[in-house]
Design a protein around this motif. Structure first.
Motif, short mmCIF file in Angstrom:
data_model
loop_
_atom_site.label_atom_id
_atom_site.label_comp_id
_atom_site.label_asym_id
_atom_site.label_seq_id
_atom_site.Cartn_x
_atom_site.Cartn_y
_atom_site.Cartn_z
N ARG A 65 8.28 -19.17 2.83
CA ARG A 65 8.68 -18.76 1.48
C ARG A 65 7.50 -18.84 0.51
N LYS A 66 6.67 -19.87 0.65
CA LYS A 66 5.49 -19.99 -0.19
C LYS A 66 4.51 -18.84 0.08
N CYS A 67 4.38 -18.47 1.35
CA CYS A 67 3.51 -17.34 1.68
C CYS A 67 4.03 -16.04 1.06
N ALA A 68 5.36 -15.87 1.09
CA ALA A 68 5.95 -14.67 0.49
C ALA A 68 5.70 -14.63 -1.01
N VAL A 69 5.85 -15.81 -1.68
CA VAL A 69 5.59 -15.87 -3.13
C VAL A 69 4.13 -15.56 -3.42
N ALA A 70 3.22 -16.11 -2.59
CA ALA A 70 1.80 -15.85 -2.79
C ALA A 70 1.47 -14.38 -2.58
N MET A 71 2.08 -13.76 -1.56
CA MET A 71 1.85 -12.33 -1.32
C MET A 71 2.33 -11.49 -2.49
N ARG A 72 3.50 -11.86 -3.03
CA ARG A 72 4.03 -11.11 -4.17
C ARG A 72 3.12 -11.28 -5.39
N GLY A 73 2.63 -12.51 -5.60
CA GLY A 73 1.73 -12.74 -6.72
C GLY A 73 0.45 -11.93 -6.60
N LEU A 74 -0.14 -11.91 -5.41
CA LEU A 74 -1.36 -11.12 -5.20
C LEU A 74 -1.09 -9.63 -5.37
N ALA A 75 0.07 -9.18 -4.90
CA ALA A 75 0.42 -7.76 -5.04
C ALA A 75 0.60 -7.39 -6.51
N GLU A 76 1.22 -8.28 -7.29
CA GLU A 76 1.39 -8.00 -8.72
C GLU A 76 0.06 -8.03 -9.46
N ILE A 77 -0.83 -8.93 -9.05
CA ILE A 77 -2.15 -8.96 -9.67
C ILE A 77 -2.91 -7.68 -9.35
N GLY A 78 -2.79 -7.22 -8.10
CA GLY A 78 -3.47 -5.98 -7.72
C GLY A 78 -2.76 -4.72 -8.16
N GLY A 79 -1.53 -4.82 -8.64
CA GLY A 79 -0.79 -3.65 -9.09
C GLY A 79 -0.32 -2.75 -7.96
N ASP A 80 -0.12 -3.33 -6.77
CA ASP A 80 0.32 -2.55 -5.62
C ASP A 80 1.86 -2.56 -5.58
N VAL A 81 2.47 -1.45 -5.96
CA VAL A 81 3.93 -1.39 -6.06
C VAL A 81 4.59 -1.52 -4.68
N VAL A 82 3.99 -0.89 -3.67
CA VAL A 82 4.58 -0.92 -2.32
C VAL A 82 4.61 -2.35 -1.79
N ARG A 83 3.53 -3.07 -1.94
CA ARG A 83 3.48 -4.45 -1.45
C ARG A 83 4.40 -5.36 -2.26
N ILE A 84 4.55 -5.08 -3.53
CA ILE A 84 5.49 -5.88 -4.34
C ILE A 84 6.90 -5.72 -3.80
N GLN A 85 7.31 -4.48 -3.51
CA GLN A 85 8.64 -4.24 -2.95
C GLN A 85 8.80 -4.90 -1.58
N GLN A 86 7.74 -4.82 -0.76
CA GLN A 86 7.81 -5.47 0.56
C GLN A 86 7.97 -6.98 0.42
N ALA A 87 7.23 -7.57 -0.52
CA ALA A 87 7.33 -9.02 -0.72
C ALA A 87 8.72 -9.40 -1.21
N GLU A 88 9.33 -8.58 -2.06
CA GLU A 88 10.69 -8.88 -2.53
C GLU A 88 11.69 -8.79 -1.40
N GLN A 89 11.47 -7.87 -0.47
CA GLN A 89 12.42 -7.69 0.62
C GLN A 89 12.29 -8.76 1.70
N ARG A 90 11.13 -9.41 1.77
CA ARG A 90 10.91 -10.37 2.85
C ARG A 90 11.89 -11.54 2.77
N SER A 91 12.08 -12.09 1.56
CA SER A 91 12.97 -13.25 1.43
C SER A 91 14.39 -12.90 1.82
N GLN A 92 14.88 -11.75 1.41
CA GLN A 92 16.25 -11.36 1.73
C GLN A 92 16.40 -10.90 3.17
N ARG A 93 15.38 -10.26 3.69
CA ARG A 93 15.49 -9.69 5.03
C ARG A 93 15.17 -10.68 6.13
N ASP A 94 14.19 -11.56 5.90
CA ASP A 94 13.71 -12.44 6.96
C ASP A 94 14.10 -13.90 6.74
#
Length: 238
Positions: A65-94
């Motif tokens: 879960r911490k890795c997912a939060v870190a991935m989402r934070g890095l994606a938001e910092i980089g402005g990558d919309v696709v990775r932000i959506q993937q990070a949001e789906q990881r917690s619910q899906r996995d």
């Protein structure tokens, strides 16, 4: 955005060390750790579900879960919309289904108080770790195989293009050879026509020489005959 707000509202004593630690790793590093952690959780759940292994699963899920939060934070910092959506789906899906499965298994056991694992459980944990490491090595081998296959396909494609170029060059040389043969044939025909014309001219010249020689001989013979004939001295009749 929640992940960014979480980091912003942290105290300075925790924000800067945590931010430095997160930025020292890339999105791909956290994604690789995330996949490895979930793989270990699934390995534990596929084996005998002891109390210690289930508690280990809870710890691993928290790390994931911490890795997912870190991935989402890095994606938001980089402005990558696709990775932000993937990070949001990881917690619910996995993470959520695995967390519910672990909680259900702990509820069935009843006593969730942590107890030191026995030697057998330690052995099982070591075995699970070895299995997880083997699975990770297998995934890396699969990635290398896929990369090698891609390189092989690119090499085959390049060789195919080179083959097409060689075939086009061969066809061009064949066409050039055909044109050269046709030009040689045309030149040979022109040479034969020139030789025939020269032969006719030479024959005409020879005929003219012979005709001139015959005419000269005829005139010379006629003149000689005239000189050898005696003159007629008989007087004309009156």
């Amino acid at each position: 955005r929640l992940a960014v707000c979480f980091f912003i509202h942290l105290p300075d004593s925790l924000f800067y060390p945590l931010f430095t630690f997160i930025m020292s790793q890339t999105y791909e590093d956290y994604e690789r750790d995330y996949v490895a952690l979930l793989s270990r959780v699934r390995s534990f759940l596929a084996a005998s579900r002891s109390r210690s292994s289930l508690l280990e699963c809870e710890r691993l899920l928290e790390e994931a879960r911490k890795c997912a939060v870190a991935m989402r934070g890095l994606a938001e910092i980089g402005g990558d919309v696709v990775r932000i959506q993937q990070a949001e789906q990881r917690s619910q899906r996995d993470i959520a289904p695995l967390s519910r499965e672990v909680s259900s298994a702990l509820d069935k056991i009843g006593n969730v108080t942590y107890q030191a694992p026995t030697d057998v459980e330690y052995g099982n944990l070591d075995t699970q770790r070895l299995i997880s490491q083997s699975e990770e090595l297998l995934r890396e081998s699969q990635v290398l195989c896929a990369s090698s296959e891609q390189i092989g396909n690119e090499t085959l494609g390049q060789m195919g293009r080179q083959r097409e170029q060689l075939e086009a060059t061969n066809q061009y040389l064949h066409d050039t050879s055909t044109l050269t043969g046709q030009a040689r044939q045309i030149l040979q025909d022109m040479r034969n026509k020139t030789l025939r014309k020269k032969s006719v001219l030479y024959a005409l010249i020879v005929l003219l020489i012979i005709a001139n020689a015959w005419a000269i001989h005829h005139l010379w013979t006629k003149g000689k005959h005239s000189n050898n004939t005696p003159p007629n001295d008989t007087p004309p009749n009156v």
